[in-house]
Design a protein around this motif. Structure first.
Motif, PDB file in Angstrom:
ATOM      1  N   ASN A 283       0.813  -1.216   0.000  1.00 11.30           N
ATOM      2  CA  ASN A 283       0.000   0.000   0.000  1.00 11.30           C
ATOM      3  C   ASN A 283       0.846   1.265   0.000  1.00 11.30           C
ATOM      4  N   HIS A 284       1.929   1.238   0.757  1.00 13.80           N
ATOM      5  CA  HIS A 284       2.803   2.412   0.791  1.00 13.80           C
ATOM      6  C   HIS A 284       3.433   2.658  -0.573  1.00 13.80           C
ATOM      7  N   GLY A 285       3.775   1.599  -1.286  1.00 14.22           N
ATOM      8  CA  GLY A 285       4.335   1.768  -2.615  1.00 14.22           C
ATOM      9  C   GLY A 285       3.360   2.447  -3.558  1.00 14.22           C
ATOM     10  N   ILE A 286       2.094   2.069  -3.467  1.00 12.84           N
ATOM     11  CA  ILE A 286       1.073   2.693  -4.317  1.00 12.84           C
ATOM     12  C   ILE A 286       0.863   4.153  -3.917  1.00 12.84           C
ATOM     13  N   SER A 287       0.713   4.401  -2.628  1.00 17.07           N
ATOM     14  CA  SER A 287       0.449   5.749  -2.128  1.00 17.07           C
ATOM     15  C   SER A 287       1.603   6.700  -2.409  1.00 17.07           C
ATOM     16  N   THR A 288       2.808   6.268  -2.076  1.00 21.94           N
ATOM     17  CA  THR A 288       3.969   7.137  -2.269  1.00 21.94           C
ATOM     18  C   THR A 288       4.296   7.315  -3.739  1.00 21.94           C
ATOM     19  N   GLY A 289       4.108   6.245  -4.523  1.00 26.26           N
ATOM     20  CA  GLY A 289       4.302   6.397  -5.961  1.00 26.26           C
ATOM     21  C   GLY A 289       3.380   7.459  -6.527  1.00 26.26           C
ATOM     22  N   ALA A 290       2.128   7.457  -6.096  1.00 28.09           N
ATOM     23  CA  ALA A 290       1.176   8.467  -6.554  1.00 28.09           C
ATOM     24  C   ALA A 290       1.593   9.859  -6.110  1.00 28.09           C
ATOM     25  N   LEU A 291       2.012  10.007  -4.862  1.00 31.90           N
ATOM     26  CA  LEU A 291       2.401  11.329  -4.355  1.00 31.90           C
ATOM     27  C   LEU A 291       3.593  11.891  -5.116  1.00 31.90           C
ATOM     28  N   PHE A 292       4.611  11.073  -5.339  1.00 31.21           N
ATOM     29  CA  PHE A 292       5.793  11.571  -6.039  1.00 31.21           C
ATOM     30  C   PHE A 292       5.467  11.927  -7.492  1.00 31.21           C
TER      31      PHE A 292
ATOM     32  N   VAL B  12      -0.237  16.441   5.950  1.00 33.51           N
ATOM     33  CA  VAL B  12      -0.977  16.291   4.688  1.00 33.51           C
ATOM     34  C   VAL B  12      -1.913  17.470   4.465  1.00 33.51           C
ATOM     35  N   LEU B  13      -2.715  17.797   5.457  1.00 34.24           N
ATOM     36  CA  LEU B  13      -3.730  18.833   5.271  1.00 34.24           C
ATOM     37  C   LEU B  13      -3.121  20.225   5.182  1.00 34.24           C
ATOM     38  N   LEU B  14      -2.070  20.484   5.947  1.00 40.67           N
ATOM     39  CA  LEU B  14      -1.410  21.785   5.853  1.00 40.67           C
ATOM     40  C   LEU B  14      -0.771  21.973   4.477  1.00 40.67           C
TER      41      LEU B  14
ATOM     42  N   ALA C  73      -5.477  18.654  -8.369  1.00 44.33           N
ATOM     43  CA  ALA C  73      -5.756  18.882  -6.949  1.00 44.33           C
ATOM     44  C   ALA C  73      -6.525  17.712  -6.343  1.00 44.33           C
ATOM     45  N   GLY C  74      -7.519  17.206  -7.061  1.00 44.01           N
ATOM     46  CA  GLY C  74      -8.321  16.105  -6.523  1.00 44.01           C
ATOM     47  C   GLY C  74      -7.534  14.825  -6.358  1.00 44.01           C
ATOM     48  N   THR C  75      -6.734  14.479  -7.363  1.00 42.94           N
ATOM     49  CA  THR C  75      -5.949  13.246  -7.251  1.00 42.94           C
ATOM     50  C   THR C  75      -4.864  13.381  -6.193  1.00 42.94           C
ATOM     51  N   PHE C  76      -4.269  14.570  -6.065  1.00 47.20           N
ATOM     52  CA  PHE C  76      -3.275  14.776  -5.013  1.00 47.20           C
ATOM     53  C   PHE C  76      -3.921  14.644  -3.639  1.00 47.20           C
ATOM     54  N   LEU C  77      -5.142  15.135  -3.500  1.00 41.02           N
ATOM     55  CA  LEU C  77      -5.836  15.022  -2.223  1.00 41.02           C
ATOM     56  C   LEU C  77      -6.080  13.553  -1.868  1.00 41.02           C
ATOM     57  N   VAL C  78      -6.501  12.742  -2.844  1.00 44.71           N
ATOM     58  CA  VAL C  78      -6.717  11.317  -2.574  1.00 44.71           C
ATOM     59  C   VAL C  78      -5.411  10.661  -2.142  1.00 44.71           C
TER      60      VAL C  78
ATOM     61  N   LYS D 167      -1.765  24.867   1.682  1.00 39.81           N
ATOM     62  CA  LYS D 167      -0.812  25.844   1.155  1.00 39.81           C
ATOM     63  C   LYS D 167      -0.704  25.781  -0.361  1.00 39.81           C
ATOM     64  N   VAL D 168      -0.746  24.575  -0.925  1.00 43.10           N
ATOM     65  CA  VAL D 168      -0.493  24.415  -2.360  1.00 43.10           C
ATOM     66  C   VAL D 168      -1.762  24.598  -3.179  1.00 43.10           C
ATOM     67  N   PHE D 169      -2.889  24.104  -2.696  1.00 39.07           N
ATOM     68  CA  PHE D 169      -4.069  23.997  -3.561  1.00 39.07           C
ATOM     69  C   PHE D 169      -5.211  24.941  -3.202  1.00 39.07           C
ATOM     70  N   THR D 170      -5.149  25.624  -2.064  1.00 37.99           N
ATOM     71  CA  THR D 170      -6.218  26.557  -1.709  1.00 37.99           C
ATOM     72  C   THR D 170      -5.659  27.978  -1.635  1.00 37.99           C
ATOM     73  N   GLY D 171      -6.545  28.943  -1.480  1.00 43.66           N
ATOM     74  CA  GLY D 171      -6.117  30.324  -1.365  1.00 43.66           C
ATOM     75  C   GLY D 171      -5.972  30.997  -2.730  1.00 43.66           C
ATOM     76  N   ALA D 172      -5.270  32.107  -2.729  1.00 44.22           N
ATOM     77  CA  ALA D 172      -5.081  32.897  -3.952  1.00 44.22           C
ATOM     78  C   ALA D 172      -4.017  32.262  -4.840  1.00 44.22           C
ATOM     79  N   VAL D 173      -4.215  32.395  -6.136  1.00 43.79           N
ATOM     80  CA  VAL D 173      -3.250  31.862  -7.103  1.00 43.79           C
ATOM     81  C   VAL D 173      -2.134  32.878  -7.289  1.00 43.79           C
ATOM     82  N   PRO D 174      -0.869  32.487  -7.110  1.00 38.69           N
ATOM     83  CA  PRO D 174       0.241  33.430  -7.309  1.00 38.69           C
ATOM     84  C   PRO D 174       0.288  33.949  -8.736  1.00 38.69           C
ATOM     85  N   GLU D 175       0.803  35.137  -8.888  1.00 40.74           N
ATOM     86  CA  GLU D 175       0.900  35.742 -10.216  1.00 40.74           C
ATOM     87  C   GLU D 175       1.787  34.895 -11.128  1.00 40.74           C
ATOM     88  N   GLY D 176       1.300  34.657 -12.321  1.00 36.98           N
ATOM     89  CA  GLY D 176       2.043  33.873 -13.286  1.00 36.98           C
ATOM     90  C   GLY D 176       1.632  32.422 -13.350  1.00 36.98           C
ATOM     91  N   LEU D 177       0.802  31.976 -12.387  1.00 32.58           N
ATOM     92  CA  LEU D 177       0.366  30.580 -12.371  1.00 32.58           C
ATOM     93  C   LEU D 177      -1.101  30.423 -12.745  1.00 32.58           C
TER      94      LEU D 177
END
Length: 531
Positions: A347-356, A438-440, A387-392, A444-454
């Motif tokens: 399970n860790h191989g699947i989870s970490t593979g997805a995250l990386f 995970v939640l922090l 964002a959705g797949t990263f959250l899963v 930081k990455v997926f919520t809030g304001a979008v930085p300029e240029g992104l």
């Protein structure tokens, strides 16, 4: 049953694929290397599926699809392969991840010269590494295991140092190599000493011939330490873990997915399948210290993950924490915890593979290919599928119920609690810390304001979705229906306890029937006199 050398075929297919891709570098067909590499990796998947159909799950504790041939008879080394339930699932993990890594690297640019090109060279290393991974999980000869254990360092070294990013990639590659070589040299001394304690002969390194030796107490404990140190570095376990964050930060995302998702499992796999059965008395002797180190790894890895500013280092530190859970379950010596640890490796191989891989897709979209968490924000507005797949994948890292990692982690907790209640209670803090990192990070990455240029970054394309989909499906399927995997892991876990010389401790699960009872007062360990 079809009488074919299935495991040798699984080794040969990617090796031949690496040679073919390498050969294309001398022709005008070098731009086709990606398709050729992917084709060979998919053929490997087909061969694996055929091999699995020949595996009898009712005898999962036995080594099946076995092959033994003379290799170096003058020193007692054999080409001996075979898989039980645990090694079969890890071989499947390796074979399943490789085509996804190739797909993730599809858009890498080839160099314009007449050589193989960076992408082609990288894919040669990936296929070569796949052949080594299959061999190391199937090896049933200690010398063969050691040779492949060390040989895997070569492609990984070049995958980090030659294809990574950042000024520290060569430093990270050398650090990985030095740590691994140091552990390997100690292991080599232990392998030779173990052979000298065995029956010798032209098959003197077979694990069957080295299991159950009448080792004196001091010798057994020294040999255990030699093997365990190499496996602790490979896992990695605190305090010999520091090479992993540097390697993950500098390596390509696909390399990190294979390194942490599969290769590092060689460490915990070696503890389970070599340290415990070869040195049962020493395993019982070392268990208290190993359990403490495992709990320290759980908490240390989680705390360090919370403080990371680099997303790749963050994922690496989460893995230090997760490997602590795996080691905890192995050395808790209950069938439930050992089964949970075996499933955790998959399970860790699947989870970490997805995250990386998802983190790699995210970084590839940034104009500066930044890995700094602070350089992102509001990505769920720009790339909702990413964002959705990263959250899963992130929720799987904190073992959310319904995802596969929850099943393995709760089994480790329950099994450990039955024998080592204080350690299990302390280890639960790792779950709380996991929710924080995970939640922090997601916030930081997926919520809030979008930085300029992104604001105009693209979402996941069709190719990237096909890469991620099998991993997300694996997390869901094994989370909702883990029975097929558990069916091939229970008997090997029970056999491991028998080999170590400990009695199981029954766990009264909430769903237990009225006729099932607990046995919390079951004797934890024998004195070894019946060995």
């Amino acid at each position: 049953m079809i009488d074919l050398p299935w495991l040798t075929t699984l080794v040969v297919v990617p090796f031949v694929g690496a040679l073919v891709v390498w050969g294309l570098g001398a022709t005008r067909a070098r731009t086709r290397v990606r398709g050729v590499a992917l084709a060979f990796s998919l053929v490997e998947v087909v061969v694996l599926v055929a091999a699995i159909t020949q595996f009898d799950t009712s005898r999962a504790q036995e080594f099946q699809l076995a092959e033994t041939a003379s290799w170096i008879p003058s020193i007692g080394a054999s080409w001996a392969l075979g898989v039980d339930g645990v090694s079969l699932l890890l071989v499947a993990l390796a074979v399943g991840l490789v085509p996804l890594v190739i797909g993730a690297a599809w858009k890498e640019n080839l160099t314009p010269d007449g050589g193989l090109g960076r992408t082609g060279t990288y894919l040669v290393l990936v296929l070569l590494l796949e052949a080594f991974m299959v061999t190391v999980f199937a090896a049933r000869d200690v010398f063969l295991f050691y040779v492949v254990f060390e040989a895997m360092l070569i492609p990984v070294y070049f995958m980090i140092g030659g294809f990574g990013q950042g000024a520290r990639r060569r430093y990270a590659a050398v650090k990985f190599l030095m740590f691994s070589l140091a552990g390997g040299l100690v292991m080599l001394a232990a392998v030779i000493a173990l052979y000298l304690q065995g029956p010798g002969g032209d098959q003197g390194f077979l694990t069957d011939n080295l299991t159950g030796l009448a080792l004196d107490e001091t010798t057994g404990r020294l040999l255990f330490c030699g093997f365990f140190l190499a496996f602790a570095i490979k896992a990695p376990l605190f305090p010999v873990h520091s090479w992993l964050p540097d390697a993950a930060q500098s390596a390509p995302a696909g390399t990190s997915a294979l390194l942490v998702g599969v290769l590092d499992k060689v460490g915990t796999f070696g503890m389970l399948t070599l340290c415990l059965p070869l040195f049962p008395e020493a395993s019982r002797w070392a268990a208290p210290v190993v359990l403490v180190l495992a709990v320290v790894s759980i908490l240390y890895g989680a705390i360090m993950a919370i403080g990371q500013s680099d997303i790749m280092r963050l994922v690496a530190f989460t893995s230090v924490s997760h490997f602590g859970f795996i080691v905890l379950g192995i050395f808790a010596f209950t069938s439930l915890s050992v089964t949970g640890s075996s499933l955790y490796m998959l399970n860790h191989g699947i989870s970490t593979g997805a995250l990386f891989l998802l983190a790699g897709f995210l970084v590839a979209r940034h104009p500066r290919r930044s890995q700094r968490i602070a350089d992102y924000g509001g990505m769920q507005k720009v790339a909702p599928v990413l964002a959705g797949t990263f959250l899963v994948a992130g929720l799987s890292a904190l073992s959310l119920p319904g995802l596969s990692t929850f099943v393995s982690e709760i089994m480790v907790f329950l099994g450990t609690f039955a024998r080592h209640e204080p350690l299990a209670l302390v280890a639960t803090l790792g779950v709380v810390l996991a929710a924080l990192y995970v939640l922090l990070t997601y916030q930081k990455v997926f919520t809030g304001a979008v930085p300029e240029g992104l604001e105009t970054l693209p979402d996941l394309g069709h190719r990237e979705r096909w890469v991620v989909a099998p991993l997300v499906a694996g997390l869901l399927v094994l989370g909702l229906y883990p029975a097929p995997a558990l069916d091939v892991l229970r008997d090997p876990a029970q056999q491991t306890l028998t080999a170590v010389g400990v009695e199981d401790v029954a766990v009264d699960l909430p769903a237990a029937g009225p006729d099932e009872t607990t046995s919390d007062d079951t004797t934890a360990t024998h004195d070894g006199s019946d060995q």
